[in-house]
Design a protein around this motif. Sequence first.
Motif, short mmCIF file in Angstrom:
data_model
loop_
_atom_site.label_atom_id
_atom_site.label_comp_id
_atom_site.label_asym_id
_atom_site.label_seq_id
_atom_site.Cartn_x
_atom_site.Cartn_y
_atom_site.Cartn_z
N LEU A 179 -43.11 19.56 -35.38
CA LEU A 179 -42.55 19.90 -36.67
C LEU A 179 -41.35 19.02 -36.98
N LEU A 180 -41.06 18.87 -38.27
CA LEU A 180 -39.88 18.17 -38.73
C LEU A 180 -39.02 19.15 -39.51
N ALA A 181 -37.70 18.96 -39.46
CA ALA A 181 -36.77 19.83 -40.18
C ALA A 181 -35.75 18.99 -40.92
N TRP A 182 -35.34 19.49 -42.07
CA TRP A 182 -34.24 18.89 -42.84
C TRP A 182 -33.21 19.97 -43.13
N LEU A 183 -31.96 19.67 -42.82
CA LEU A 183 -30.86 20.60 -43.03
C LEU A 183 -30.08 20.19 -44.27
N GLY A 184 -29.91 21.11 -45.19
CA GLY A 184 -29.21 20.82 -46.44
C GLY A 184 -27.72 21.11 -46.35
N PRO A 185 -27.02 21.09 -47.48
CA PRO A 185 -25.57 21.31 -47.49
C PRO A 185 -25.22 22.76 -47.17
N CYS A 186 -24.08 22.96 -46.53
CA CYS A 186 -23.60 24.30 -46.22
C CYS A 186 -22.09 24.24 -46.02
N ILE A 187 -21.48 25.37 -45.78
CA ILE A 187 -20.06 25.40 -45.47
C ILE A 187 -19.83 24.59 -44.19
N GLY A 188 -18.85 23.68 -44.25
CA GLY A 188 -18.66 22.75 -43.14
C GLY A 188 -17.74 23.28 -42.06
N PRO A 189 -17.70 22.58 -40.92
CA PRO A 189 -16.92 23.04 -39.77
C PRO A 189 -15.41 23.02 -40.02
N GLN A 190 -14.95 22.33 -41.05
CA GLN A 190 -13.53 22.33 -41.37
C GLN A 190 -13.18 23.48 -42.33
N ALA A 191 -14.19 24.25 -42.78
CA ALA A 191 -13.96 25.32 -43.74
C ALA A 191 -14.49 26.67 -43.28
N PHE A 192 -15.34 26.69 -42.26
CA PHE A 192 -16.00 27.93 -41.86
C PHE A 192 -15.22 28.59 -40.71
N GLU A 193 -14.22 29.38 -41.07
CA GLU A 193 -13.43 30.10 -40.08
C GLU A 193 -14.07 31.45 -39.81
N VAL A 194 -14.29 31.76 -38.54
CA VAL A 194 -14.96 32.99 -38.16
C VAL A 194 -14.17 33.68 -37.05
N GLY A 195 -14.55 34.91 -36.76
CA GLY A 195 -13.90 35.67 -35.70
C GLY A 195 -14.66 35.59 -34.39
N ASP A 196 -14.11 36.26 -33.37
CA ASP A 196 -14.73 36.26 -32.04
C ASP A 196 -16.16 36.78 -32.07
N GLU A 197 -16.44 37.75 -32.97
CA GLU A 197 -17.77 38.35 -32.97
C GLU A 197 -18.84 37.34 -33.33
N VAL A 198 -18.51 36.39 -34.19
CA VAL A 198 -19.49 35.37 -34.57
C VAL A 198 -19.73 34.42 -33.40
N ARG A 199 -18.67 33.96 -32.79
CA ARG A 199 -18.82 33.06 -31.64
C ARG A 199 -19.63 33.73 -30.53
N LEU A 200 -19.32 34.98 -30.24
CA LEU A 200 -20.02 35.69 -29.17
C LEU A 200 -21.50 35.90 -29.50
N ALA A 201 -21.83 36.04 -30.78
CA ALA A 201 -23.23 36.22 -31.18
C ALA A 201 -24.09 35.03 -30.78
N PHE A 202 -23.49 33.85 -30.70
CA PHE A 202 -24.23 32.66 -30.31
C PHE A 202 -24.07 32.35 -28.82
N VAL A 203 -22.87 32.46 -28.32
CA VAL A 203 -22.60 32.07 -26.94
C VAL A 203 -23.24 33.03 -25.95
N ALA A 204 -23.45 34.27 -26.35
CA ALA A 204 -24.05 35.25 -25.43
C ALA A 204 -25.43 34.81 -24.96
N SER A 205 -26.20 34.18 -25.85
CA SER A 205 -27.54 33.74 -25.48
C SER A 205 -27.61 32.26 -25.17
#
Length: 284
Positions: A179-205
């Motif tokens: 398969l091929l994928a294309w990723l479009g525009p989104c909130i960037g890493p310099q603007a997307f501030e999140v809390g611990d719960e978001v980080r843990l949702a990814f890092v846990a797995s």
Amino acid sequence: MLDRPPLYRHLREPVLALPIDSDRSPAPDWLIPDWPAPAGVRAVCSGRNGGVSSAPWDSLNLGDHVGDDAEAVAANRAIFCAATGAAPVFMRQPHGSDCVDLDLLQPGAEMPQADACTATVPGRACTVMVADCLPVLLCDAGGRIVGAAHAGWRGLAGGVLEACVAALRQRLGEPQAPLLAWLGPCIGPQAFEVGDEVRLAFVASDPLASGCFRAGAAPGKWWADLAALARRRLMAAGVAQAYGNDGGQGWCTVSDASRFFSHRRDAARLGSTGRMAASIWQLG
């Protein structure tokens, strides 16, 4: 890679025409992916300009759930349809991981409630609406099926990309189909501030997903790279070819108010904002 001219070299380069067999032209801020998709596959992501909506939805708002005038939204969707020559299917997107088969959609049916979809019917465009969340468009290397996913952090952590990839392969009957994928525009890493719960949702797995987060100014705050997280998920699902958004400034919806809608930038300040759409479809 297919021997075709580049359709989209840089995010700020004006797009003058969609690569379709017609003379239709979108607004100059639309994005046409530069990726080695099969010849019969077409894809596009709209910008905010070229429509009829008034502020704060100005002007090509394609979302019918954000408070905009219904007639204006209908007119904007007609503009989008005319420019692409396709029939986009808009969904109700609950930030989940469900994937629907648009081939089963009956005339007059209610709008599907899902965050991902697939289709093989020519001209039926898998479509997701975004205003900071990440749109991901997919197809198989043979151009037999297309798909789209709406990947906010909740859907991404919940497996929306994996669900879409699995559905594409299941409907092809090929568990390892490339398969091929294309990723479009989104909130960037310099603007997307999140809390611990978001980080843990990814890092846990996926402990290595910690590399997609930078420590914020306050304890428990992080700057998240949504596109990088999506690329990790795609790679783990066996999608080695991912193009488009690399987390650079030019892809950030928050940073460019003239080109993109952004919920995080505008909703609190203006009360609402519009929605862009990313679509992928097959020619007949």
